[in-house]
Motif scaffolding. Structure first.
Motif, PDB file in Angstrom:
ATOM      1  N   UNK A   1       0.816  -1.217   0.000  1.00 52.74           N
ATOM      2  CA  UNK A   1       0.000   0.000   0.000  1.00 52.74           C
ATOM      3  C   UNK A   1       0.846   1.261   0.000  1.00 52.74           C
ATOM      4  N   UNK A   2       2.139   1.143   0.318  1.00 50.57           N
ATOM      5  CA  UNK A   2       2.996   2.320   0.326  1.00 50.57           C
ATOM      6  C   UNK A   2       3.290   2.832  -1.087  1.00 50.57           C
ATOM      7  N   UNK A   3       2.865   2.083  -2.112  1.00 51.31           N
ATOM      8  CA  UNK A   3       3.074   2.561  -3.474  1.00 51.31           C
ATOM      9  C   UNK A   3       2.328   3.869  -3.730  1.00 51.31           C
ATOM     10  N   UNK A   4       1.219   4.097  -3.019  1.00 53.39           N
ATOM     11  CA  UNK A   4       0.499   5.359  -3.182  1.00 53.39           C
ATOM     12  C   UNK A   4       0.973   6.401  -2.190  1.00 53.39           C
ATOM     13  N   UNK A   5       1.922   6.023  -1.319  1.00 53.28           N
ATOM     14  CA  UNK A   5       2.436   6.964  -0.340  1.00 53.28           C
ATOM     15  C   UNK A   5       1.966   6.611   1.059  1.00 53.28           C
ATOM     16  N   UNK A   6       2.421   7.351   2.064  1.00 54.34           N
ATOM     17  CA  UNK A   6       2.020   7.090   3.448  1.00 54.34           C
ATOM     18  C   UNK A   6       0.505   7.168   3.607  1.00 54.34           C
ATOM     19  N   UNK A   7      -0.032   6.254   4.370  1.00 58.34           N
ATOM     20  CA  UNK A   7      -1.468   6.259   4.622  1.00 58.34           C
ATOM     21  C   UNK A   7      -2.278   5.452   3.636  1.00 58.34           C
ATOM     22  N   UNK A   8      -1.613   4.806   2.678  1.00 59.64           N
ATOM     23  CA  UNK A   8      -2.345   3.980   1.733  1.00 59.64           C
ATOM     24  C   UNK A   8      -3.021   2.810   2.436  1.00 59.64           C
ATOM     25  N   UNK A   9      -4.218   2.453   1.961  1.00 54.52           N
ATOM     26  CA  UNK A   9      -4.965   1.360   2.578  1.00 54.52           C
ATOM     27  C   UNK A   9      -5.354   0.340   1.515  1.00 54.52           C
ATOM     28  N   UNK A  10      -5.394  -0.909   1.927  1.00 56.82           N
ATOM     29  CA  UNK A  10      -5.775  -1.975   1.018  1.00 56.82           C
ATOM     30  C   UNK A  10      -7.295  -2.041   0.921  1.00 56.82           C
ATOM     31  N   UNK A  11      -7.793  -1.991  -0.306  1.00 63.02           N
ATOM     32  CA  UNK A  11      -9.226  -2.193  -0.554  1.00 63.02           C
ATOM     33  C   UNK A  11      -9.376  -3.498  -1.313  1.00 63.02           C
ATOM     34  N   UNK A  12     -10.139  -4.419  -0.760  1.00 64.52           N
ATOM     35  CA  UNK A  12     -10.343  -5.709  -1.399  1.00 64.52           C
ATOM     36  C   UNK A  12     -11.832  -5.998  -1.477  1.00 64.52           C
ATOM     37  N   UNK A  13     -12.290  -6.372  -2.664  1.00 63.39           N
ATOM     38  CA  UNK A  13     -13.693  -6.719  -2.858  1.00 63.39           C
ATOM     39  C   UNK A  13     -13.764  -7.797  -3.933  1.00 63.39           C
ATOM     40  N   UNK A  14     -14.795  -8.641  -3.908  1.00 64.74           N
ATOM     41  CA  UNK A  14     -14.904  -9.671  -4.943  1.00 64.74           C
ATOM     42  C   UNK A  14     -14.946  -9.063  -6.338  1.00 64.74           C
ATOM     43  N   UNK A  15     -14.281  -9.716  -7.264  1.00 61.90           N
ATOM     44  CA  UNK A  15     -14.337  -9.257  -8.650  1.00 61.90           C
ATOM     45  C   UNK A  15     -15.770  -9.273  -9.164  1.00 61.90           C
ATOM     46  N   UNK A  16     -16.528 -10.309  -8.786  1.00 57.60           N
ATOM     47  CA  UNK A  16     -17.927 -10.440  -9.200  1.00 57.60           C
ATOM     48  C   UNK A  16     -18.821 -10.324  -7.972  1.00 57.60           C
ATOM     49  N   UNK A  17     -19.630  -9.278  -7.878  1.00 56.60           N
ATOM     50  CA  UNK A  17     -20.516  -9.128  -6.721  1.00 56.60           C
ATOM     51  C   UNK A  17     -21.673 -10.116  -6.787  1.00 56.60           C
ATOM     52  N   UNK A  18     -22.086 -10.610  -5.630  1.00 59.45           N
ATOM     53  CA  UNK A  18     -23.240 -11.500  -5.589  1.00 59.45           C
ATOM     54  C   UNK A  18     -24.541 -10.720  -5.740  1.00 59.45           C
ATOM     55  N   UNK A  19     -24.590  -9.523  -5.179  1.00 56.12           N
ATOM     56  CA  UNK A  19     -25.781  -8.687  -5.318  1.00 56.12           C
ATOM     57  C   UNK A  19     -25.701  -7.905  -6.617  1.00 56.12           C
TER      58      UNK A  19
END
Length: 443
Positions: free
Chosen positions: A246-264
């Motif tokens: 996450x440091x590729x975007x700089x300090x404070x970067x956060x990982x966002x993870x979600x399914x590629x295909x949503x069930x809803x």
């Protein structure tokens, strides 16, 4: 009759409706039924075959974007003659689908004869798709999108998939379409499958990604694509997050993870927040082009924005609405900025959306500097400068009542060749806290 293809999915076939399909999906939030409606009705003003093509186009243009659905604007040159490309194309980013729609226009015969007919038209559809891609790779062709705008399509610029789309009133049970290899991924769907994918995802890029993913798997019976979709979605939901720096975007970067295909299905969270991304896409699609830009440039920007994951769109929409409410709340002559950035898993595609109190030449130049600086910072960390691009989209509230906001974009790629002086100025402007109170930044 019921079948259970996996531990996360029940499938109900309605005995009194051979075309009826209901899936009951087990999710961490509980069990949810998903009724798969029939395909869109055919238009009444054309014959069945042309109507099936038009209905498939309408589904892709309505639930996706009309800017990504194409058909030929003119004949393509071939030696001393010309050859017409009659297919519909789905294009977004670097991927393209050649869509061959085949309709059963007479009363169906017994199942064994219908299955033989399906095999025949499937083989024909795939051969035609192969010919279209070969022709586009030899000679670019002018194609017209759903807004009536022309784009020159060079087949060598795209990764292709062939799509056989069947319009049939009663597909025989367990009918699997087969064909000889055509030198590219290929998949067979019913029109109901096609409509389901676009209604479920509401993003052309996401549909194309799904088609490539499904085409890499063994063929399944026609009409069963919603079942396979939910099998994929269940697998995605169980997949652990990737390990990303996450440091590729700089300090404070956060990982966002979600399914590629949503069930809803997209937009079923009880709000219209997901529509914010569609509205931004429409703003870009309908804005007049400056003298230096072309429809190809517009298509590229739309494709970049359409890559925003479906699972993230509602949350981003809520954030953008909050930004637009927040940025005007400053004293006169002050300007407030808010931003959200996202870097793709491979580190080469960065999306920046933001809002500012107003739009004027100073704000425009400041936003351009921000996008260039963040692009330079990320590429310096990844070392993948030539492969990288950054798209920035800025929303600024309007006060004249004509529309709620203006949308402007900045897109950069590769090495920007910024001088040390430019980097210093941009960094001083955007990488420090402003004590004067003239600018507030939330990154």
């Amino acid at each position: 009759m019921t079948e259970r293809p996996s531990s996360a999915l029940w499938r109900f076939v309605e005995e009194d409706d051979p075309n009826g399909l209901t899936l009951v999906v087990d999710t961490p939030q509980g069990t949810h039924p998903r009724r798969i409606p029939p395909a869109l009705p055919l238009p009444s003003y054309v014959d069945h075959g042309a109507g099936a093509e038009a209905a498939a186009h309408t589904a892709a243009a309505t639930w996706g974007m009309p800017d990504f659905v194409f058909q030929q604007a003119a004949h393509a040159a071939k030696g001393s003659g010309r050859r017409e490309l009659g297919d519909r194309l789905l294009l977004a980013g670097g991927r393209g689908a050649v869509v061959q729609v085949k309709a059963r226009t007479i009363k169906p015969k017994p199942d064994d004869q219908e299955a033989a007919w399906i095999q025949k038209v499937a083989a024909k559809a795939m051969s035609q798709a192969k010919g279209t891609v070969r022709q586009l790779r030899m000679v670019p062709a002018d194609m017209v999108n759903g807004r009536g705008r022309k784009l020159s399509v060079d087949g060598n610029a795209y990764e292709w998939i062939a799509v056989f789309l069947l319009d049939h009133p009663r597909v025989p049970d367990n009918a699997v379409a087969t064909w000889q290899p055509v030198g590219m991924p290929a998949i067979a769907l019913t029109r109901r499958d096609w409509d389901f994918l676009f209604d479920q995802l509401r993003a052309t890029t996401a549909v194309l990604d799904y088609l490539f993913r499904a085409a890499a798997e063994p063929a399944i019976p026609l009409g069963e694509e919603p079942v396979r979709y939910y099998e994929f979605a269940a697998a995605d939901a169980a997949e652990p997050p990737a390990d990303i720096n996450t440091e590729l975007v700089g300090p404070g970067g956060r990982l966002f993870s979600a399914p590629q295909l949503p069930q809803a299905p997209a937009g079923t969270d009880g709000t219209n927040a997901h529509l914010m991304i569609r509205i931004m896409l429409e703003d870009i699609a309908l804005s007049p082009l400056s003298e230096t830009l072309t429809e190809g440039n517009r298509f590229t920007v739309l494709s970049d924005l359409d890559r925003l994951p479906v699972s993230a769109r509602a949350e981003w929409g809520r954030l953008l609405l909050d930004m637009l409410r927040d940025v005007p709340q400053v004293p006169d002559e002050h300007c407030k900025w808010r931003f959200r950035r996202m870097l793709d898993e491979d580190g080469t595609r960065q999306l920046i959306v933001g809002a500012a109190t107003r739009f004027d030449p100073v704000v425009q130049a400041s936003f351009s500097a921000y996008v260039q600086l963040r692009h330079h910072e990320v590429t310096s960390r990844t070392g993948r400068t030539e492969d990288s691009l950054t798209l920035g989209v800025l929303l600024t509230p309007r006060r004249d009542g004509k529309r709620p906001w203006d949308t402007s974009t900045v897109r950069v790629h590769g090495d920007l060749e910024l001088s040390e002086e430019e980097l210093q100025v941009y960094s001083e402007a955007w990488n420090r806290a402003f004590d004067e109170g003239t600018v507030s930044v939330a990154d």
